[in-house]
Design a protein around this motif. Structure first.
Motif, PDB file in Angstrom:
ATOM      1  N   GLN A 141      47.291  33.740  40.489  1.00 39.75           N
ATOM      2  CA  GLN A 141      47.133  35.104  40.970  1.00 39.75           C
ATOM      3  C   GLN A 141      47.876  36.095  40.073  1.00 39.75           C
ATOM      4  OE1 GLN A 141      45.772  36.203  44.590  1.00 39.75           O
ATOM      5  NE2 GLN A 141      44.472  34.757  43.486  1.00 39.75           N
ATOM      6  N   VAL A 142      47.152  36.967  39.372  1.00 40.82           N
ATOM      7  CA  VAL A 142      47.796  38.024  38.594  1.00 40.82           C
ATOM      8  C   VAL A 142      48.566  38.925  39.556  1.00 40.82           C
ATOM      9  CG1 VAL A 142      47.404  40.042  37.128  1.00 40.82           C
ATOM     10  CG2 VAL A 142      46.165  37.912  36.686  1.00 40.82           C
ATOM     11  N   ASN A 143      47.930  39.277  40.647  1.00 36.17           N
ATOM     12  CA  ASN A 143      48.541  39.955  41.792  1.00 36.17           C
ATOM     13  C   ASN A 143      47.917  39.330  43.020  1.00 36.17           C
ATOM     14  OD1 ASN A 143      50.129  41.940  40.396  1.00 36.17           O
ATOM     15  ND2 ASN A 143      48.235  43.029  39.942  1.00 36.17           N
ATOM     16  N   PRO A 144      48.649  39.245  44.127  1.00 37.92           N
ATOM     17  CA  PRO A 144      48.066  38.668  45.334  1.00 37.92           C
ATOM     18  C   PRO A 144      46.778  39.396  45.741  1.00 37.92           C
ATOM     19  CG  PRO A 144      50.439  38.843  45.567  1.00 37.92           C
ATOM     20  CD  PRO A 144      50.067  39.587  44.303  1.00 37.92           C
TER      21      PRO A 144
ATOM     22  N   ALA B  22      37.055  45.226  50.116  1.00 39.94           N
ATOM     23  CA  ALA B  22      37.825  44.418  51.065  1.00 39.94           C
ATOM     24  C   ALA B  22      39.218  44.105  50.512  1.00 39.94           C
ATOM     25  CB  ALA B  22      37.072  43.130  51.390  1.00 39.94           C
ATOM     26  N   ILE B  23      39.314  43.841  49.218  1.00 37.18           N
ATOM     27  CA  ILE B  23      40.623  43.588  48.592  1.00 37.18           C
ATOM     28  C   ILE B  23      41.509  44.825  48.735  1.00 37.18           C
ATOM     29  CG2 ILE B  23      41.805  43.239  46.384  1.00 37.18           C
ATOM     30  CD1 ILE B  23      39.377  41.495  45.538  1.00 37.18           C
ATOM     31  N   LYS B  24      40.935  45.996  48.508  1.00 41.50           N
ATOM     32  CA  LYS B  24      41.685  47.251  48.606  1.00 41.50           C
ATOM     33  C   LYS B  24      42.238  47.424  50.026  1.00 41.50           C
ATOM     34  CE  LYS B  24      41.242  52.086  47.142  1.00 41.50           C
ATOM     35  NZ  LYS B  24      41.938  52.748  48.212  1.00 41.50           N
ATOM     36  N   ILE B  25      41.416  47.150  51.013  1.00 44.42           N
ATOM     37  CA  ILE B  25      41.854  47.245  52.414  1.00 44.42           C
ATOM     38  C   ILE B  25      42.923  46.198  52.705  1.00 44.42           C
ATOM     39  CG2 ILE B  25      41.128  46.878  54.813  1.00 44.42           C
ATOM     40  CD1 ILE B  25      38.361  48.057  53.917  1.00 44.42           C
ATOM     41  N   ALA B  26      42.679  44.961  52.292  1.00 42.78           N
ATOM     42  CA  ALA B  26      43.567  43.849  52.620  1.00 42.78           C
ATOM     43  C   ALA B  26      44.933  43.953  51.952  1.00 42.78           C
ATOM     44  CB  ALA B  26      42.908  42.525  52.234  1.00 42.78           C
TER      45      ALA B  26
ATOM     46  N   ARG C  68      43.942  50.594  43.439  1.00 43.02           N
ATOM     47  CA  ARG C  68      42.801  50.260  42.575  1.00 43.02           C
ATOM     48  C   ARG C  68      42.564  48.763  42.573  1.00 43.02           C
ATOM     49  NH1 ARG C  68      39.980  54.688  40.389  1.00 43.02           N
ATOM     50  NH2 ARG C  68      41.488  56.343  40.075  1.00 43.02           N
ATOM     51  N   VAL C  69      41.331  48.394  42.266  1.00 41.16           N
ATOM     52  CA  VAL C  69      41.001  46.994  42.005  1.00 41.16           C
ATOM     53  C   VAL C  69      40.405  46.967  40.605  1.00 41.16           C
ATOM     54  CG1 VAL C  69      39.650  44.974  42.687  1.00 41.16           C
ATOM     55  CG2 VAL C  69      40.611  46.483  44.448  1.00 41.16           C
ATOM     56  N   GLY C  70      41.167  46.395  39.679  1.00 43.62           N
ATOM     57  CA  GLY C  70      40.706  46.296  38.302  1.00 43.62           C
ATOM     58  C   GLY C  70      39.672  45.205  38.144  1.00 43.62           C
TER      59      GLY C  70
ATOM     60  N   PRO D  99      43.786  43.396  42.307  1.00 41.87           N
ATOM     61  CA  PRO D  99      44.409  44.574  42.901  1.00 41.87           C
ATOM     62  C   PRO D  99      45.576  45.022  42.029  1.00 41.87           C
ATOM     63  CG  PRO D  99      44.961  42.607  44.164  1.00 41.87           C
ATOM     64  CD  PRO D  99      44.002  42.191  43.099  1.00 41.87           C
ATOM     65  N   ALA D 100      45.686  46.327  41.809  1.00 47.18           N
ATOM     66  CA  ALA D 100      46.735  46.823  40.917  1.00 47.18           C
ATOM     67  C   ALA D 100      47.060  48.280  41.207  1.00 47.18           C
ATOM     68  CB  ALA D 100      46.290  46.670  39.466  1.00 47.18           C
ATOM     69  N   SER D 101      48.252  48.669  40.754  1.00 50.53           N
ATOM     70  CA  SER D 101      48.699  50.060  40.837  1.00 50.53           C
ATOM     71  C   SER D 101      48.708  50.725  39.472  1.00 50.53           C
ATOM     72  CB  SER D 101      50.105  50.126  41.431  1.00 50.53           C
ATOM     73  OG  SER D 101      50.105  49.628  42.743  1.00 50.53           O
ATOM     74  N   SER D 102      48.640  49.900  38.406  1.00 50.36           N
ATOM     75  CA  SER D 102      48.679  50.445  37.048  1.00 50.36           C
ATOM     76  C   SER D 102      48.081  49.429  36.074  1.00 50.36           C
ATOM     77  CB  SER D 102      50.118  50.759  36.640  1.00 50.36           C
ATOM     78  OG  SER D 102      50.871  49.561  36.578  1.00 50.36           O
ATOM     79  N   ILE D 103      47.752  49.873  34.882  1.00 50.29           N
ATOM     80  CA  ILE D 103      47.157  48.996  33.872  1.00 50.29           C
ATOM     81  C   ILE D 103      48.065  47.813  33.526  1.00 50.29           C
ATOM     82  CG2 ILE D 103      46.421  48.888  31.443  1.00 50.29           C
ATOM     83  CD1 ILE D 103      45.081  51.593  31.866  1.00 50.29           C
ATOM     84  N   PRO D 104      49.381  48.003  33.365  1.00 51.24           N
ATOM     85  CA  PRO D 104      50.220  46.843  33.055  1.00 51.24           C
ATOM     86  C   PRO D 104      50.149  45.723  34.105  1.00 51.24           C
ATOM     87  CG  PRO D 104      51.417  48.852  32.592  1.00 51.24           C
ATOM     88  CD  PRO D 104      50.146  49.255  33.294  1.00 51.24           C
ATOM     89  N   GLU D 105      49.777  46.066  35.333  1.00 49.94           N
ATOM     90  CA  GLU D 105      49.659  45.054  36.382  1.00 49.94           C
ATOM     91  C   GLU D 105      48.417  44.176  36.214  1.00 49.94           C
ATOM     92  OE1 GLU D 105      49.999  46.543  40.336  1.00 49.94           O
ATOM     93  OE2 GLU D 105      51.967  47.400  39.978  1.00 49.94           O
TER      94      GLU D 105
END
Length: 132
Positions: free
Chosen positions: A32-35, A70-74, A79-81, A98-104
């Protein structure tokens, strides 16, 4: 030789399924890059994204949009990249991260989560998907 994704499709390997239809399957990425990181794949084993038949390519895209919402809600992410890199497995797959910024979106961030964590994320995304 079948790819790891074909083995998942055929039930030979386990996965944390999110959505399935006649042409596609989506499931949590094992790393998982991000959960909430989900892969959307065609059931047809095609190596390059530009070789995927249009009907299947369109279905992957349609389902990716639906699952990303659904990922955005969950996860509560802003953002969802989306990434289609094509290096890890020779079977077209779209990453929804799911991410808050490009580095994520950096794959160096990927980590294995516990089965309990994966099941909790899976449940939240499926609930959000079914809520729509």
């Amino acid at each position: 030789m079948a790819t790891v994704f074909t083995k998942i499709i055929n039930g030979e390997l386990p996965s944390y399924k999110i959505h399935e239809d006649d042409l596609t399957l989506s499931f949590l990425a094992l790393d998982q890059v991000n959960p909430g990181h989900v892969l959307v794949i065609p059931k047809q084993e095609v190596n390059h994204w530009f070789d995927v038949p249009p009907e299947i390519y369109n279905r992957v895209g349609h389902n990716a949009q639906m699952i990303a919402k659904a990922i955005k809600i969950a996860t509560g992410c802003p953002r969802v990249g989306v990434m289609v890199a094509g290096f890890e497995v020779p079977h077209y797959h779209m990453h929804l991260i799911p991410a808050s910024s490009i580095p994520e979106l950096d794959f160096k961030r990927a980590q294995k989560l516990s089965p309990d964590q994966m099941e909790a994320i899976q449940k939240k995304i499926i609930e959000a998907l079914n809520y729509k």
